[in-house]
Scaffold this motif. Structure first.
Motif, short mmCIF file in Angstrom:
data_model
loop_
_atom_site.label_atom_id
_atom_site.label_comp_id
_atom_site.label_asym_id
_atom_site.label_seq_id
_atom_site.Cartn_x
_atom_site.Cartn_y
_atom_site.Cartn_z
N GLU A 134 -5.32 -0.49 -12.38
CA GLU A 134 -5.32 0.28 -11.12
C GLU A 134 -5.77 -0.59 -9.95
O GLU A 134 -5.15 -0.59 -8.88
CB GLU A 134 -6.25 1.48 -11.28
N TYR A 135 -6.85 -1.36 -10.16
CA TYR A 135 -7.35 -2.20 -9.06
C TYR A 135 -6.43 -3.39 -8.80
O TYR A 135 -6.35 -3.88 -7.67
CB TYR A 135 -8.77 -2.67 -9.38
N CYS A 136 -5.73 -3.86 -9.83
CA CYS A 136 -4.74 -4.92 -9.62
C CYS A 136 -3.66 -4.45 -8.67
O CYS A 136 -3.26 -5.17 -7.74
CB CYS A 136 -4.11 -5.32 -10.95
N ASN A 137 -3.16 -3.23 -8.90
CA ASN A 137 -2.11 -2.68 -8.04
C ASN A 137 -2.61 -2.48 -6.61
O ASN A 137 -1.89 -2.76 -5.65
CB ASN A 137 -1.59 -1.36 -8.62
N LYS A 138 -3.85 -2.03 -6.47
CA LYS A 138 -4.43 -1.84 -5.14
C LYS A 138 -4.59 -3.18 -4.42
O LYS A 138 -4.34 -3.30 -3.22
CB LYS A 138 -5.78 -1.14 -5.24
N MET A 139 -5.03 -4.18 -5.17
CA MET A 139 -5.22 -5.51 -4.58
C MET A 139 -3.90 -6.07 -4.10
O MET A 139 -3.79 -6.62 -2.99
CB MET A 139 -5.88 -6.43 -5.61
N ARG A 140 -2.85 -5.96 -4.90
CA ARG A 140 -1.55 -6.50 -4.53
C ARG A 140 -0.95 -5.76 -3.34
O ARG A 140 -0.33 -6.38 -2.47
CB ARG A 140 -0.61 -6.46 -5.73
N SER A 141 -1.17 -4.44 -3.28
CA SER A 141 -0.68 -3.68 -2.13
C SER A 141 -1.41 -4.09 -0.86
O SER A 141 -0.80 -4.24 0.21
CB SER A 141 -0.88 -2.18 -2.38
N ALA A 142 -2.73 -4.29 -0.96
CA ALA A 142 -3.50 -4.72 0.20
C ALA A 142 -3.11 -6.12 0.63
O ALA A 142 -3.07 -6.44 1.83
CB ALA A 142 -4.99 -4.64 -0.11
N ALA A 143 -2.79 -6.99 -0.34
CA ALA A 143 -2.43 -8.36 -0.03
C ALA A 143 -1.12 -8.43 0.75
O ALA A 143 -0.94 -9.30 1.61
CB ALA A 143 -2.32 -9.17 -1.31
N GLU A 144 -0.18 -7.52 0.44
CA GLU A 144 1.10 -7.51 1.16
C GLU A 144 0.92 -7.28 2.66
O GLU A 144 1.71 -7.76 3.47
CB GLU A 144 2.01 -6.42 0.58
N LYS A 145 -0.13 -6.58 3.02
CA LYS A 145 -0.39 -6.25 4.43
C LYS A 145 -1.42 -7.19 5.07
O LYS A 145 -1.73 -7.07 6.25
CB LYS A 145 -0.90 -4.81 4.55
N SER A 146 -1.94 -8.13 4.29
CA SER A 146 -3.03 -8.98 4.77
C SER A 146 -2.51 -10.25 5.43
O SER A 146 -1.56 -10.87 4.95
CB SER A 146 -3.96 -9.35 3.60
N VAL A 147 -3.17 -10.64 6.52
CA VAL A 147 -2.83 -11.90 7.18
C VAL A 147 -3.38 -13.09 6.40
O VAL A 147 -3.05 -14.24 6.68
CB VAL A 147 -3.39 -11.92 8.62
N SER A 148 -4.23 -12.82 5.41
CA SER A 148 -4.81 -13.89 4.60
C SER A 148 -3.90 -14.37 3.49
O SER A 148 -4.18 -15.37 2.84
CB SER A 148 -6.14 -13.41 3.98
N LEU A 149 -2.78 -13.64 3.27
CA LEU A 149 -1.86 -14.03 2.21
C LEU A 149 -1.15 -15.33 2.61
O LEU A 149 -0.51 -15.40 3.66
CB LEU A 149 -0.83 -12.93 1.97
N PRO A 150 -1.25 -16.37 1.81
CA PRO A 150 -0.62 -17.65 2.15
C PRO A 150 0.89 -17.48 2.31
O PRO A 150 1.52 -16.70 1.57
CB PRO A 150 -0.94 -18.55 0.95
#
Length: 358
Positions: A134-150
């Motif tokens: 569950e937290y993996c999916n939340k992390m990946r969803s948040a990463a898609e919207k993050s400016v920190s994603l390389p």
């Protein structure tokens, strides 16, 4: 039952590592290494991983190398890590009263060898794989919207590591995600001991005759230390208390001395240390904190008190950690002591490695 791979975590925020598991009830395998926040430090430090390093400062330069062997065991209740290290260090050139950055048990202008042992122990959690998913999916969803994603990184393929949880989840969600991870838990304790023995060659002039002499001394040090890896913090941290007993030899300050006037009009003066090196015994008490910022930057401020000469030394190194794209680590440091009121600036570069000759 649904399975999930959580291997290949390079840096865990206060956890040790994640291993592949096939069910929520399966005992995770023993991880390979101690937490990075403990071992990621200049190799000349009392507590660090194996590696080679060159340190240069406005107060002198030195080279050091350390090799080590680490073993780990995992039971239903505890994870234990034991490490033996062999080390060697030497000055590069000889200077007046050099300060050894990052090395509380270092000697002045001496070549030294050392041996150390440390043991780290922490608890074990079976984890909760359904929650982890569950937290993996939340992390990946948040990463898609993050400016920190390389740039060029596919958020849906990000590994479920504590590093990524801390980077892309809120603080509360990060703590919950970390609690769902299987394997060794954060919050362990460490203890250890170290011995160091050196050889120092000193040249000096006799105070009466001004004849040039050479003497060989053998400085030594013995250290005990204990550390704590706290769990309820957002960034990986490690704190250690150290006690060191050291016998060192200090060359006297250089000066110019001329013989008494004689009938000759030619006077041959000498420049150097006038008198034999001074033997000095010290008992040092130190407190050091280490903090990892992200996966590649660390800081390690420390305070050391020499009770024999009533001197306080403050060191503040900042280091960049090696990663899969770079085999080198390095950084810079600043040091100040209350006796000379002198600030020392230094740079270091090194290469971590795992080598054991037998």
């Amino acid at each position: 039952m649904k399975t999930m791979s959580v291997c290949n975590a390079t840096t865990l925020m206060l956890a040790l590592s994640l291993c592949e598991v096939s069910s929520a009830d399966e005992t995770p395998k023993a991880p390979d290494k101690m937490p990075q926040v403990i071992t990621a430090a200049p190799s000349s430090s009392l507590i660090s991983s194996a590696g080679a390093q060159i340190t240069a400062s406005n107060d002198g330069s030195s080279a050091s190398i350390k090799i080590g062997k680490e073993t780990s065991t995992l039971t239903d209740e505890t994870a234990q890590f034991s490490t033996w290290n062999l080390s060697a260090e030497a000055p590069i050139g000889k200077t007046d009263s050099p300060h050894r950055l990052f090395s509380v048990d270092g000697f002045e202008n001496a070549t030294a060898i050392g041996v150390s042992y440390m043991r780290f122990q922490t608890g074990v959690s079976p984890g909760n794989l359904s929650k982890l998913t569950e937290y993996c999916n939340k992390m990946r969803s948040a990463a898609e919207k993050s400016v920190s994603l390389p740039p060029g990184t596919d958020a849906k393929k990000l590994e479920c590591t504590a590093t990524n949880f801390a980077k892309y989840l809120s603080s509360d969600l990060y703590q919950e995600a970390r609690a769902s991870m299987p394997g060794p838990t954060p919050g362990g304790v460490l203890w250890g001991a170290a011995l160091k023995y050196g050889r120092q060659n000193s040249t000096f002039y006799d105070a009466t005759t001004l004849s040039k002499n050479e003497v060989h001394n053998n400085p030594w040090s013995a250290s005990l230390y204990a550390g704590w890896n706290p769990s309820s913090v957002a960034l990986p941290q490690f704190y250690v208390l150290k006690v060191t007993r050291k016998q060192d030899y200090k060359d006297l300050d250089q000066s110019v001395r001329c013989p008494a006037l004689a009938t000759s009009t030619t006077i041959a003066c000498v420049t150097g240390s006038i008198g034999m090196p001074k033997s000095q015994a010290s008992t040092l008490f130190g407190l050091e904190g280490r903090i990892l910022i992200g996966s590649s930057v660390g800081i390690s401020p420390s305070v050391t008190r020499d009770k024999n000469v009533h001197k306080t030394t403050i060191d503040f190194p900042v280091y960049l950690l090696a990663n899969k794209d770079s085999a080198l680590s390095g950084g810079f440091g600043v040091s100040w002591d209350s006796q000379d009121k002198k600030t020392t600036l230094g740079l270091f570069v090194g290469a971590p490695f795992n080598v054991w000759p037998f």
